[in-house]
Scaffold this active site. Structure first.
Site, PDB file in Angstrom:
ATOM      1  N   SER A   4     -11.299   8.356  -0.617  1.00 29.27           N
ATOM      2  CA  SER A   4     -11.397   7.732   0.693  1.00 29.27           C
ATOM      3  C   SER A   4     -12.693   8.070   1.407  1.00 29.27           C
ATOM      4  O   SER A   4     -13.181   9.204   1.380  1.00 29.27           O
ATOM      5  CB  SER A   4     -10.221   8.151   1.575  1.00 29.27           C
ATOM      6  OG  SER A   4      -9.006   7.702   1.025  1.00 29.27           O
ATOM      7  N   GLU A  51       0.818  -1.214   0.000  1.00 27.25           N
ATOM      8  CA  GLU A  51       0.000   0.000   0.000  1.00 27.25           C
ATOM      9  C   GLU A  51       0.856   1.270   0.000  1.00 27.25           C
ATOM     10  O   GLU A  51       0.393   2.347   0.378  1.00 27.25           O
ATOM     11  CB  GLU A  51      -0.936  -0.006   1.196  1.00 27.25           C
ATOM     12  CG  GLU A  51      -1.913  -1.171   1.174  1.00 27.25           C
ATOM     13  CD  GLU A  51      -2.730  -1.256   2.445  1.00 27.25           C
ATOM     14  OE1 GLU A  51      -3.716  -0.516   2.556  1.00 27.25           O
ATOM     15  OE2 GLU A  51      -2.372  -2.049   3.333  1.00 27.25           O
ATOM     16  N   SER A  93      -6.387  -2.564   1.725  1.00 31.14           N
ATOM     17  CA  SER A  93      -6.696  -2.089   0.371  1.00 31.14           C
ATOM     18  C   SER A  93      -7.035  -3.233  -0.577  1.00 31.14           C
ATOM     19  O   SER A  93      -6.830  -3.136  -1.787  1.00 31.14           O
ATOM     20  CB  SER A  93      -5.522  -1.264  -0.198  1.00 31.14           C
ATOM     21  OG  SER A  93      -5.337  -0.100   0.560  1.00 31.14           O
TER      22      SER A  93
END
Length: 355
Positions: free
Chosen positions: A323, A23, A183
């Protein structure tokens, strides 16, 4: 490059990002967004990047030339940063995602250096990063979950038939995931036992420990953000929903849908009843307290044909343009810049040592 603060009345704030996990790029996006809104009149900002190989460098977090559909990366040609320099920092904001950052490792380093920081401590970070341990804690707290099987490295090698029997008992479809990654890295949906081995091996590329979960039937993906008040008591945001465009090629909310191709969207607030929303918000706070979290978290849920279940807790959620965490708080009345500042202030106010 010196960390000497030329304005001693301003706290020295280190934003740490990048890292060795899969990530890395997501962390860089988060850092870019956060650094853009920090009030430089209030803080002396020190951007610290960690390369994919683990080298610490003085970064700028300016990636204006990154092509669409790709993620930025910490440059390895930047001036090195010595860990001893952490002692000159008043508060650190470690916006690292995944192993070697969100799992208690960076938190332990900051504790050893006696540096205040934003977010969960060592234990809460480690427990929340490890999905099987998170589920154990959630179970003890009485939170509803989907059935699952943990595959430890030695079990897959030495007791594979027994493990496969336990997995088959879950029924199809199942999701196979690395135990300590985020993720949706390395995640595969299995709707035929013929591809189980491939899914496990894919997950093991990210983590030798793997978790297999029953797929939620008729699920909706709902998320709630939690932040600590200055008094220490956590509070929950409104609830949001993740959707993936029907015409997309993604079977679920995977890495590409989240960050690269724009096929996912966030519905904030979610179109659910007030009763369900309040239940999710209460569960989110309960999960936050169960793992001993501090600062912030995002708690994810599935609304299935059989009812509401908790999926996981994320102790350092992303702050990218896609997000959910900042969007949930914006819908709850907290602007992005104010949210970042509130988290920094929480870090500055936290006690050092055992809490």
């Amino acid at each position: 490059m010196s960390l000497v603060n030329d304005s001693l009345d301003k706290p020295r704030l280190a934003v740490i990002f990048g890292g060795r996990s899969s990530e890395h790029g997501v962390s860089c996006l988060t850092a870019r967004e956060i650094l853009a809104v920090i009030d430089r009149d209030r803080y002396h900002v020190v951007p610290i990047g960690i390369t994919r190989d683990g080298a610490w460098v003085h970064e700028t977090a300016e990636w204006d030339g990154v092509p669409a559909g790709t993620l930025p990366s910490v440059r390895d040609d930047r001036p090195p940063f010595a860990w001893e320099g952490l002692r000159d920092i008043d508060v650190a904001f470690p916006v690292l995602h995944g192993p070697w950052g969100e799992d208690g490792t960076i938190q332990g380093l900051l504790e050893m250096a006696d540096v205040r920081y934003v977010g969960a401590g060592v234990l809460a970070s480690a427990v929340s990063m490890d999905k099987p341990f998170t589920k154990t804690v959630f179970s003890a707290a009485g939170l509803p979950q989907l059935p699952y099987v943990t595959i430890r490295p030695w079990e897959w090698k030495q007791e594979r038939s027994k493990v496969e029997d336990r997995i088959r008992a879950l029924g199809l479809p199942v999701f196979v995931k690395p135990a300590r990654a985020g993720s949706s890295s390395g995640v595969m949906m299995v709707d035929s036992w013929d591809v189980l081995e491939t899914a496990v091996l894919t997950a093991r590329e990210f983590d030798p420990k793997v978790i297999v979960e029953s797929a939620a039937r008729g699920k909706r993906e709902l998320e709630c953000a939690v932040i600590q008040r200055p008094t220490g008591k956590p509070t929950a945001s409104v609830v949001g929903e993740i959707t993936v465009a029907e015409e997309s090629e993604h079977e679920f909310y995977d890495f590409e849908a989240k960050y690269l191709d724009g096929t996912s969207s966030n519905v904030v607030p979610a179109d659910i009843s007030v009763t369900l929303s309040e239940r999710i918000r209460a569960y989110a706070v309960q999960a936050f307290e169960a793992v001993g979290c501090e600062g912030l978290a995002r708690v994810d849920f599935f609304l299935t044909d059989d009812g509401l279940v908790i999926n996981e807790i994320n102790t350092m959620p992303g702050f990218t343009p896609y997000s959910m965490f900042p969007r949930l708080w914006e819908a709850s009345g907290v602007r992005y810049a104010d949210l970042v500042d509130r988290l920094i202030q929480l870090g500055l106010q936290r006690d050092k040592g055992l809490r």
